[in-house]
Design a protein around this motif. Structure first.
Motif, short mmCIF file in Angstrom:
data_model
loop_
_atom_site.label_atom_id
_atom_site.label_comp_id
_atom_site.label_asym_id
_atom_site.label_seq_id
_atom_site.Cartn_x
_atom_site.Cartn_y
_atom_site.Cartn_z
N GLU A 258 0.83 -1.21 0.00
CA GLU A 258 0.00 0.00 0.00
C GLU A 258 0.86 1.26 0.00
O GLU A 258 0.39 2.35 -0.35
CB GLU A 258 -0.93 0.01 1.22
N ARG A 259 2.12 1.14 0.38
CA ARG A 259 3.04 2.27 0.40
C ARG A 259 3.82 2.40 -0.91
O ARG A 259 4.65 3.29 -1.06
CB ARG A 259 4.01 2.14 1.57
N MET A 260 3.57 1.49 -1.85
CA MET A 260 4.28 1.45 -3.12
C MET A 260 3.45 2.09 -4.22
O MET A 260 2.25 2.35 -4.06
CB MET A 260 4.61 -0.01 -3.47
N LEU A 459 11.77 4.93 -1.72
CA LEU A 459 12.95 5.27 -0.93
C LEU A 459 13.08 4.24 0.19
O LEU A 459 12.16 4.08 1.00
CB LEU A 459 12.83 6.68 -0.34
N PHE A 460 14.22 3.57 0.22
CA PHE A 460 14.44 2.53 1.23
C PHE A 460 15.76 2.77 1.96
O PHE A 460 16.79 3.05 1.33
CB PHE A 460 14.47 1.15 0.57
N ASP A 461 15.68 2.65 3.27
CA ASP A 461 16.85 2.76 4.14
C ASP A 461 17.46 1.35 4.24
O ASP A 461 17.01 0.52 5.03
CB ASP A 461 16.43 3.29 5.51
N LEU A 462 18.48 1.08 3.45
CA LEU A 462 19.04 -0.27 3.37
C LEU A 462 19.79 -0.67 4.63
O LEU A 462 19.98 -1.87 4.89
CB LEU A 462 19.96 -0.37 2.15
N SER A 463 20.21 0.29 5.41
CA SER A 463 20.90 -0.05 6.66
C SER A 463 19.93 -0.66 7.67
O SER A 463 20.32 -1.50 8.48
CB SER A 463 21.58 1.19 7.25
N ARG A 464 18.67 -0.26 7.62
CA ARG A 464 17.67 -0.78 8.55
C ARG A 464 16.69 -1.74 7.88
O ARG A 464 16.04 -2.55 8.57
CB ARG A 464 16.88 0.38 9.17
N ASP A 465 16.58 -1.64 6.58
CA ASP A 465 15.57 -2.41 5.83
C ASP A 465 16.25 -2.95 4.56
O ASP A 465 15.91 -2.54 3.45
CB ASP A 465 14.39 -1.48 5.50
N PRO A 466 17.19 -3.87 4.72
CA PRO A 466 18.03 -4.26 3.57
C PRO A 466 17.27 -4.91 2.43
O PRO A 466 17.73 -4.86 1.28
CB PRO A 466 19.04 -5.23 4.19
N SER A 474 7.01 8.76 0.94
CA SER A 474 5.97 9.74 1.29
C SER A 474 6.16 10.35 2.67
O SER A 474 5.34 11.19 3.08
CB SER A 474 4.58 9.09 1.21
N GLU A 475 7.20 9.97 3.38
CA GLU A 475 7.41 10.50 4.72
C GLU A 475 8.29 11.75 4.67
O GLU A 475 9.42 11.72 4.19
CB GLU A 475 8.03 9.43 5.61
N SER A 476 7.76 12.85 5.18
CA SER A 476 8.40 14.16 5.02
C SER A 476 9.79 14.22 5.66
O SER A 476 10.65 14.95 5.17
CB SER A 476 7.51 15.25 5.63
N GLU A 477 10.01 13.47 6.72
CA GLU A 477 11.31 13.54 7.38
C GLU A 477 12.45 13.00 6.52
O GLU A 477 13.63 13.23 6.82
CB GLU A 477 11.27 12.78 8.71
N ALA A 482 15.69 12.05 -0.17
CA ALA A 482 15.17 11.79 -1.51
C ALA A 482 15.64 12.86 -2.48
O ALA A 482 16.00 12.56 -3.63
CB ALA A 482 13.65 11.71 -1.48
N HIS A 483 15.64 14.10 -2.06
CA HIS A 483 16.09 15.20 -2.92
C HIS A 483 17.56 15.03 -3.29
O HIS A 483 17.95 15.25 -4.45
CB HIS A 483 15.85 16.54 -2.22
N ARG A 484 18.38 14.67 -2.33
CA ARG A 484 19.81 14.47 -2.59
C ARG A 484 20.03 13.37 -3.63
O ARG A 484 20.82 13.53 -4.57
CB ARG A 484 20.54 14.12 -1.29
N LEU A 485 19.34 12.28 -3.46
CA LEU A 485 19.52 11.15 -4.38
C LEU A 485 18.92 11.46 -5.75
O LEU A 485 19.47 11.05 -6.78
CB LEU A 485 18.88 9.90 -3.78
N ASN A 486 17.83 12.21 -5.77
CA ASN A 486 17.24 12.62 -7.04
C ASN A 486 18.22 13.50 -7.82
O ASN A 486 18.30 13.41 -9.06
CB ASN A 486 15.93 13.37 -6.79
N SER A 487 18.97 14.34 -7.12
CA SER A 487 19.96 15.21 -7.78
C SER A 487 21.08 14.38 -8.42
O SER A 487 21.58 14.71 -9.49
CB SER A 487 20.55 16.20 -6.77
#
Length: 507
Positions: A258-260, A459-466, A474-477, A482-487
């Motif tokens: 549902e988050r995808m 967007l996935f945090d591979l250190s915590r969610d490999p 969709s999480e604002s924090e 996401a902006h850095r990686l999009n650049s």
């Protein structure tokens, strides 16, 4: 001085964690593991595309799909592009390709005269053709998986000529057990294992090794197994080696889909064949399935059968290593094993492959042994199929053109601990332009954007969610991340949804 020999072994749709050497507690891949034990095992190796043909073309050319032009299945690789096998041939190597190559589309029209098309093999005398082909002096082709393998190619011609009674045994109707009703492509093959294409490929490869080992020229051999790509239909005893009730269950986190992006709410029909017939309405590449309507028992059988297919490949790899040792050339031969891409195998509630660039699809095993490679080397650096051409050429002392990849020899030799900070991946869809996506992967993050559907993202945090079960897009924090990686994507892989290479067939 004679150069070292080189063998490139490729499986189809084999994920990184399918081997006992990469943490699989069910597998018994002692022969593939032996390659890594004799040399190096890569634990951060990715393909830039989760679909067969684009990934295979990348392995050959060292280029991202947008640069080699084979951007989706159904498109042909340009034979004029420099590739690894041409480089070997020009350096005096005797080269051969055995098994599934997939550089051309299966449904290309007859007038194209493409040897990897069904139409080519409908011509009288086609079985006499052996190459040359994309730098291979000779080839022995297997085209398709399971019962599809009997339609065209050298193996199909050999089977019909020598064992015509076996052709129908590939069909699910010949299965010695009942076929799954909720997933059409799960059955036990009735084909004798010694006549199965996995054994046939090993037979041809062993014959080549024995013939070439005492000759003055070095050899280069590509051994490409169509399995464990679906259908999930290994022959006995391999279909019965692993008990379904003992298989690890797929990893699913409640609410993750549902988050995808919204397209994952749909999927292919598990009761349809995972192929496209000529003239059929296009279906998306990979034939991605949701497992909602597949029973836990059927899915467990599919997983057990996958392990059986992997075990059959491992036994075949053992035969290749024995042939090298028996002819006295094992110490003088580089042996590489990898896969074109992975398989979801029920994780995330999904099966097969498709547009989402999940880790289960992009991360693949890579083991490599040969002269000068220290046994037991374990490498966690980010590496890619784009690096293989440059690396093999460097190890063999061959000239090679510039590629998108990096020579990994310093990493292998311990003179470097990392070679890059990030890798790219890119998926071009067959059916729906909205599914075009681009990814950047670092050691700690994977970010994916959909340029034609900006509201979608991953967007996935591979250190915590490999293994990527909780999309943070969709999480604002996490918006700054996401902006850095999009650049990084903007700078290194600007959107290119249209690639100027003609579509010749669906597959």
């Amino acid at each position: 001085m004679k150069r070292a020999n080189f063998i490139f072994i490729c499986a189809d749709q084999l994920r990184y964690d399918a081997l006992s050497a990469t943490g699989n507690r069910v597998a018994h891949t002692s022969n593939i593991d032996r390659i890594g034990a004799r040399g190096a095992t890569f634990h951060g190796h990715l393909t830039p595309n989760q679909i067969c043909s684009p990934s295979r073309a990348t392995m050959a050319t060292g280029l991202y799909p947008r640069h080699h032009g084979l951007w989706r299945n159904g498109v042909a690789l340009d034979e004029r592009l420099p590739n690894l096998w041409q480089a070997l041939s020009r350096a005096g190597y005797v080269t051969m390709g055995v098994g599934k190559l997939h550089f051309q589309p299966l449904l290309a029209a007859a007038e194209r005269e493409m040897p990897e098309s069904l139409a080519y093999w409908a011509k009288p005398g086609s079985e006499r053709w052996r190459g040359p082909y994309f730098g291979f002096d000779a080839v022995e082709l297997v085209m398709g998986e399971a019962n599809e393998s009997t339609r065209a190619g050298h193996y199909a011609a050999w089977l019909r000529r020598n064992h015509p009674e076996v052709v129908d045994l590939y069909e699910p109707e010949a299965s010695p057990a009942s076929r799954a009703e909720d997933l059409k492509e799960v059955w036990k093959s009735a084909v004798p294992p010694e006549l199965h294409y996995t054994s046939w490929i090993a037979d041809r490869a062993v014959d080549f090794i024995k013939h070439q080992s005492n000759r003055p020229e070095p050899f280069g051999l590509f051994v490409s197994f169509p399995d464990p790509h679906h259908p999930f239909a290994p022959p006995r005893p391999y279909c019965d080696l692993f008990r379904p009730e003992r298989m690890p269950r797929p990893t699913i986190r409640a609410g993750e889909l549902e988050r995808m992006p919204a397209y994952l709410a749909e999927g292919d029909d598990p009761k349809k064949d995972p192929y496209i017939a000529s003239g059929e309405q296009p279906r998306e590449q990979g034939f991605l399935l949701r497992t909602d309507d597949i029973s836990a028992q059927t899915l467990a059988i599919a997983i057990a059968h996958t392990h059986g297919m992997v075990q059959m490949i491992d036994d075949a790899v053992g035969r290749l290593l024995e042939a090298l040792a028996g002819t006295g050339v094992l110490e003088d031969t580089y042996v590489l094993f990898t896969s074109d891409h992975g398989e979801l195998l029920g994780d995330h509630g999904l099966l097969r492959k498709g547009p989402p660039p999940y880790r289960q699809l992009l991360q693949v095993p890579l083991v490599l042994c040969g002269p000068g490679i220290r046994p037991g080397t374990s490498l966690g650096a980010l590496t890619s199929h784009i690096d293989l051409f440059a690396t093999v050429a460097s190890l063999l002392g061959l000239p090679a053109p510039a590629t998108d990849g990096i020579d990994l020899k310093p990493l292998i030799e311990g003179r470097a601990t990392a070679v890059r900070d990030f890798l790219f991946a890119e998926y071009h869809p067959r059916r729906d332009a909205c599914l075009y996506n681009q990814s950047v992967i670092t050691k700690d993050w994977r970010f994916t954007r959909y340029p034609n559907e900006p509201a979608w993202g991953e967007l996935f945090d591979l250190s915590r969610d490999p293994w990527e079960h909780w999309n943070l897009f969709s999480e604002s924090e996490f918006s700054s991340q996401a902006h850095r990686l999009n650049s990084i994507l903007d700078q290194g892989l600007p959107p290119q949804p249209l690639i100027p290479n003609e579509v010749l067939g669906a597959y």
